[in-house]
Design an enzyme around this catalytic site. Sequence first.
Site, PDB file in Angstrom:
ATOM      1  N   GLU A 126     -32.241  64.569 -55.700  1.00  0.00           N
ATOM      2  CA  GLU A 126     -33.366  65.344 -55.467  1.00  0.00           C
ATOM      3  C   GLU A 126     -33.961  64.924 -54.456  1.00  0.00           C
ATOM      4  O   GLU A 126     -33.949  63.871 -53.979  1.00  0.00           O
ATOM      5  CB  GLU A 126     -34.184  65.595 -56.824  1.00  0.00           C
ATOM      6  N   HIS A 160     -41.555  65.404 -60.855  1.00  0.00           N
ATOM      7  CA  HIS A 160     -41.375  63.887 -60.941  1.00  0.00           C
ATOM      8  C   HIS A 160     -42.147  63.123 -59.957  1.00  0.00           C
ATOM      9  O   HIS A 160     -42.486  63.792 -58.663  1.00  0.00           O
ATOM     10  CB  HIS A 160     -39.867  63.616 -60.414  1.00  0.00           C
TER      11      HIS A 160
END
Lengths: 372, 290
Positions: free
Chosen positions: B209, B247
């Site tokens: 990611e 995150h």
Amino acid sequence: MVKLLEWQGKEVFRNYGIPLPKGAVVHSGEEAAKALGTQVPLPCVVKAQVRVGGRGKGGALRFANTAEEAQKAVGELIGSKFKDETVKEVLVEEKRPIERELYISLTLDRSKRLPILMFSAEGGVEIENVPDEKIHKLWVHPYAGILDYQKRQVAKLLGLTDAPAKEVGVLMETLWKIFQGEDAELVEINPLVLSAGHLLALDSKVTIEDDSIFRHPQYDHLQGDMTPLEEKAHEKGIAFVEMGGDVGVIANGAGLTMATLDVLLENGGKPGVFLDLGGTDDPKKVAEAFLLMSEAHPKVVFINIFGGVTRCDTVASGLVSEIKQNPPPFGIVTRIRGHNETEGKAILKEAGIGSFSDLAEAVRQVVSMEGQ
Amino acid sequence: MSVFVDASTRVLVLGITGHQGTIHTRGMKAFGTQVVAGTSMRKGVPEVEGVPVFESVEDAVKATHPNTACLFVPAPFAKDALFEVADAGIPLAVIITEHIPFHDMLDMLYYASAKGTRILGPNCPGIATPGAAKVGILPNVIFKPGNVGVVSRSGTLTYEIVNNLTENGFGETTCIGLGGDPVPGTTFIDALAGFQKDPETHAIVMVGEIGGVAEEEAAEYIGKHVTKPVVSYVAGQSAPPGKRMGHAGAIITRGKGTAESKVQALSKAGVRVAKFPYEIPGLVRQALKA
């Protein structure tokens, strides 16, 4: 991340003993005049306190030789907009002679998994505009801290001798203490100047890590880089990002939420809101998510849930009861996959909520609703 | 064979009396994992889910000989818990806990490595080797033993991808969740090295990611050291710069950490990069045929 304003960062610097020009934070021309009569000598610099960069070129930094000039500048800056940020506070600071402008910062190098100290003899401009070969780097081990040979190296590369060479070593130690002690993500001085033969911090950029606020309650109320709605979500423990488009995505898990927005974008949809629900066994969280979503005014909301630990039918029942109780002001498309998927889908269908298994198919439905 | 955990894994759960600790102890046992002990700050709890509970890691180690620790300890206490695990000589610590300050994690990382303890996580779903053991919170139902190794920075997205693989007739050797924090204890490179060495792993799925340069570094490593086919997906092409996407580590800063840069580096290293997560099983099939 909590981004401190220049004066807030300088308060931190002052507490740790970094040399600074004399200054005062003011909210009006009158306050400025009072400060100039007592705390701050003339000539002075009048600095708008905003978090965005580029203040010098953008007219957010002014110079004044007299109290009248300073008062006028403060009056003009307070309440004005600088790159979408309203100026609420102004720092009035003595103007000091500048012999050299340097750069120094401490931040995390994710690649090396170590703190990195960056410094350059070419300070005073945004560091992004300094060529790579002019930026020096050294890494600090958390259990060793700043080493003596590193202090000598920095002084040499910055061309500092005598008193300033010693001062830069002390400064490195201090920056390290701030970086660890305040749980900073970034501590930056740009420019660090040589003034009358001594080092002085003319600016400050300090950001504090969100996750460390539990041991630094003094930073709790300070604003980060978030929009008001993002702040609100943050307080509720929901990861929420406004992206400008008109489709909201609610998914469970950050990776899945991002991936869903990506598929949407690739299919011609306009991502509007990222909302990570996290664990979905709490129906209250769904209710809060819907409330936040409606404040962002999306046209369509796409709910993409993978039932792993939580079963799809449990998630579906939670969704249906929330939607029935408080019908949200946006269209809804759902996709649920995973454990007990068939049961979950049946529950949604029965309640008249569009539900898909295939992500691409679901996204096409979302995009067509967005276009209506 | 497998990576990091196998049938000999003996798990100690730190924070076993908490809500998450209890639920996932049950889940790990249902997976077939040997959960041998737990610890808790609460005194006088003899057992949870049939697992004996101790007051210190040292006591648990003496009595039950765990070789893996699974931490559900709240963030403010995680550092101390990890020190206790490392001092007790446990070689693997899986940290599920989210929101650990990165300054704490730096201390934990270097302390653990000096003591010979590997950290997986923090802020991770854990690790599972189907048919052998699971340490963490990954859902049991999605796995099947097989020959695909999976490594990822995300949680639910990984479950979805593993579920897709399993539904398409594949199975997994080991699935490793690295976690979404800026300072991970175990990196893509560690996992890739493990899968490259594991004879039962025939293909590797790597889910990345935005944020940091871990995918770019992994791409360089793959180009030099990985001969097995790698299929990848990178989440966050639509993410605006400067925003944390859920995150702590998923953020584009100063132009670094974009999905574009990661996809480019991986493609250059010969990795088959999926545009959408649901393309992964098809690409794995291609890779295994080639």
